[in-house]
Design a protein around this motif. Sequence first.
Motif, mmCIF file in Angstrom:
data_model
loop_
_atom_site.group_PDB
_atom_site.id
_atom_site.type_symbol
_atom_site.label_atom_id
_atom_site.label_comp_id
_atom_site.label_asym_id
_atom_site.label_seq_id
_atom_site.Cartn_x
_atom_site.Cartn_y
_atom_site.Cartn_z
ATOM 1 N N GLN A 40 0.795 -1.380 -0.143
ATOM 2 C CA GLN A 40 -0.124 -0.188 0.119
ATOM 3 C C GLN A 40 0.930 1.211 0.014
ATOM 4 O O GLN A 40 0.497 1.932 -0.713
ATOM 5 N N TYR A 41 1.922 1.273 0.711
ATOM 6 C CA TYR A 41 2.686 2.265 0.734
ATOM 7 C C TYR A 41 3.519 2.521 -0.541
ATOM 8 O O TYR A 41 3.564 3.753 -1.007
ATOM 9 N N ARG A 47 1.090 4.012 -2.899
ATOM 10 C CA ARG A 47 0.717 5.529 -2.563
ATOM 11 C C ARG A 47 1.772 6.615 -2.961
ATOM 12 O O ARG A 47 1.550 7.267 -3.666
ATOM 13 N N GLY A 87 1.729 6.492 -6.737
ATOM 14 C CA GLY A 87 0.341 6.958 -7.387
ATOM 15 C C GLY A 87 -0.054 6.112 -8.424
ATOM 16 O O GLY A 87 -0.948 6.471 -9.433
ATOM 17 N N ARG A 109 -2.660 3.803 -10.616
ATOM 18 C CA ARG A 109 -4.027 3.978 -10.767
ATOM 19 C C ARG A 109 -4.540 2.716 -11.493
ATOM 20 O O ARG A 109 -3.703 2.266 -12.158
ATOM 21 N N LEU A 163 -7.254 4.962 -7.237
ATOM 22 C CA LEU A 163 -5.961 4.802 -6.509
ATOM 23 C C LEU A 163 -5.675 3.562 -6.118
ATOM 24 O O LEU A 163 -6.625 3.216 -5.182
ATOM 25 N N SER A 177 -3.938 2.499 -3.896
ATOM 26 C CA SER A 177 -3.708 2.445 -2.530
ATOM 27 C C SER A 177 -5.228 2.531 -1.695
ATOM 28 O O SER A 177 -5.257 1.921 -0.593
ATOM 29 N N GLU A 178 -5.988 3.047 -2.220
ATOM 30 C CA GLU A 178 -7.406 3.393 -1.665
ATOM 31 C C GLU A 178 -8.116 2.000 -1.686
ATOM 32 O O GLU A 178 -8.762 1.465 -0.912
ATOM 33 N N GLU A 219 -6.427 -0.283 0.908
ATOM 34 C CA GLU A 219 -7.061 0.208 2.123
ATOM 35 C C GLU A 219 -8.615 -0.481 2.282
ATOM 36 O O GLU A 219 -8.902 -0.956 3.321
#
Length: 75
Positions: free
Chosen positions: A18-19, A22, A25, A27, A64, A66-67, A70
């Motif tokens: 995830q880091y 992020r 970026g 996508r 994203l 990362s989202e 999460e």
Amino acid sequence: MSETDLLERIEKMTSAMQYMARMLGTRLDRGQLAQRMNVHRNTLTKRLAKDPGFPRPGPDGKWLLSEVIEWEQRQ
């Protein structure tokens, strides 16, 4: 290795992924997200309408990573 140790390692690896997502970026377009979730692309539209916690696409229509990660962790 105990189940607790294994779950802890998985959590650490997921956090690292995830880091990285992020920071980069990264996508996903609709097709990539549908493939990741193993659903049809039209199912994403239904999820967006029904689940207020589901990640929203950006102005470019992409999510994203990362989202998404999460959100997956909360499920």
